[in-house]
Write a protein that holds these residues in place. Structure first.
Motif, PDB file in Angstrom:
ATOM      1  N   SER A   5       4.285   1.851  -1.034  1.00 31.07           N
ATOM      2  CA  SER A   5       5.143   1.036  -0.204  1.00 31.07           C
ATOM      3  C   SER A   5       4.596   0.860   1.264  1.00 31.07           C
ATOM      4  CB  SER A   5       6.260   2.251   0.360  1.00 31.07           C
ATOM      5  OG  SER A   5       5.880   3.401   0.944  1.00 31.07           O
ATOM      6  N   THR A   7       4.664   1.670   4.016  1.00 32.21           N
ATOM      7  CA  THR A   7       4.605   2.915   4.933  1.00 32.21           C
ATOM      8  C   THR A   7       3.497   3.730   4.365  1.00 32.21           C
ATOM      9  OG1 THR A   7       6.823   2.947   5.628  1.00 32.21           O
ATOM     10  CG2 THR A   7       5.634   5.059   5.587  1.00 32.21           C
ATOM     11  N   GLY A  10       0.178   2.341   4.940  1.00 32.13           N
ATOM     12  CA  GLY A  10      -0.167   2.517   6.440  1.00 32.13           C
ATOM     13  C   GLY A  10      -0.867   3.731   6.623  1.00 32.13           C
ATOM     14  N   ALA A 233       3.078  -0.175   8.974  1.00 30.17           N
ATOM     15  CA  ALA A 233       4.053   0.929   9.201  1.00 30.17           C
ATOM     16  C   ALA A 233       4.549   1.030  10.492  1.00 30.17           C
ATOM     17  CB  ALA A 233       3.582   2.253   8.734  1.00 30.17           C
ATOM     18  N   GLU A 234       5.758   1.677  11.095  1.00 32.61           N
ATOM     19  CA  GLU A 234       5.912   1.895  12.550  1.00 32.61           C
ATOM     20  C   GLU A 234       4.885   2.846  13.102  1.00 32.61           C
ATOM     21  OE1 GLU A 234       9.778   3.709  12.419  1.00 32.61           O
ATOM     22  OE2 GLU A 234      10.893   1.826  12.004  1.00 32.61           O
ATOM     23  N   THR A 237       5.305   6.739  12.715  1.00 29.24           N
ATOM     24  CA  THR A 237       5.264   7.462  11.595  1.00 29.24           C
ATOM     25  C   THR A 237       3.706   7.565  11.264  1.00 29.24           C
ATOM     26  OG1 THR A 237       7.011   6.146  10.557  1.00 29.24           O
ATOM     27  CG2 THR A 237       5.413   6.692   8.976  1.00 29.24           C
ATOM     28  N   GLU A 283       7.946  10.576   4.201  1.00 28.83           N
ATOM     29  CA  GLU A 283       7.809   9.192   4.218  1.00 28.83           C
ATOM     30  C   GLU A 283       7.598   8.395   2.870  1.00 28.83           C
ATOM     31  OE1 GLU A 283       8.400   7.554   6.802  1.00 28.83           O
ATOM     32  OE2 GLU A 283       8.530   9.055   8.116  1.00 28.83           O
TER      33      GLU A 283
END
Length: 297
Positions: A5, A7, A10, A233-234, A237, A283
């Motif tokens: 993914s 995330t 990242g 990603a954020e 995170t 995550e």
């Protein structure tokens, strides 16, 4: 990595970028210990990156210079320059592991800043991972001990600059290519340091030339990893995974400089690694979990 993914990718880019950055920091400390000014080492880091990127992008250089957010790119580059410059300066006075531990307060600042300025959510599991990682960092730093000298404020100031870099990186997102971001950062760092480095210049000995040549390429590779991490990603995170720099810096300090970590440093490193693995687990599971569970991650 493409099957993961965004995330998870990242997070992977963050860990890879931090690993390369700690190697760059070890090389910077080596050069500083040889008697070179930290500013001269910072100059080599950005000038080398500029030469490398210009050579790679020569046919596409005009396009790479075009940015949808030139002001934000310049701001992010200044934050990046401040973070690396202040950190390198601190290596003249304190150890690599100690400086890294202090600088790695930035993930907490990034998580809070992302909530305040970018509207990102801080779920209880993510917040717990950040807090546990911070506890591990405090075990390494040991507030109130001998480490808290005026020099310790240098990596702290660098952590604030790094926080700004991360938040602006997330704000820009994928609007510009990673190469454009690298080029802006390299050019800003090169221009600023070239203007003032003559005042502190020390002739480079032939035995140290390899380090000045290599540090620019290493810096470019590490910075590319961080740009990709904060794009995919954020910020809240991926930020906690910056804590892996503490055990890595401790390892390089022992390997290259003979600095033996004490028991508290080892304990703090284990706490940080445990917290990072927990957040990674949460995550990477989130895309498969029910929506109600995802919202609390």
């Amino acid at each position: 990595m493409t099957s993961l993914s965004p995330t998870a990718r990242g997070i992977a880019y963050m860990i890879g970028g931090i690993t390369v950055f700690t190697l760059m920091d070890a090389l910077a400390k080596h050069l500083i210990l040889q008697g070179y000014s930290p500013l001269q080492v910072v100059w080599a880091r950005y000038t080398g990156q500029t030469v490398l990127i210009v050579a790679l992008l020569a046919p596409r250089l005009p396009g790479a210079l075009r940015s949808r957010h030139p002001a934000l790119q310049a701001l992010r580059s200044l934050f990046q320059f401040g973070a690396s410059g202040l950190f390198f300066l601190s290596l003249r006075y304190i150890g690599l592991a100690e400086a890294t531990a202090i600088a790695d307060t930035s993930p907490v600042l990034i998580t809070l800043g992302a909530a305040l300025f970018l509207g990102e959510r801080i779920g209880p599991r993510r917040l717990a991972g950040v807090i546990v990682a911070l506890i591990g960092a405090l075990i390494v730093i040991r507030p109130g001990g001998e480490l808290f000298t005026p020099a310790s404020f240098l990596p702290m100031a660098g952590a604030l600059c790094y926080t700004g870099f991360a938040l602006v990186s997330r704000r820009i997102g994928g609007a510009d290519s990673a190469w454009t971001s690298l080029l802006y950062a390299a050019l800003v760092g090169t221009v600023v340091t070239s203007a003032i480095v003559p005042a502190v210049w020390t002739p480079i000995a032939l035995r140290d030339l390899w380090g000045f040549v290599l540090i620019g390429g290493i810096g470019a590779l590490a910075q590319l990893g961080l740009f990709r991490a904060f794009t995919l990603a954020e910020a809240g995170t991926v930020a906690p995974f910056g804590y892996v720099g503490i055990p890595l810096a401790t390892l390089w300090g022992f390997t290259f400089f003979g600095t033996v970590p004490d028991r508290m440093t080892i304990l703090g490193a284990l706490v940080i690694i445990g917290a990072g693995l927990y957040v990674w687990h949460r995550e990477t599971r989130a895309p498969l979990a029910p929506q109600s569970d995802q919202e609390t991650t």
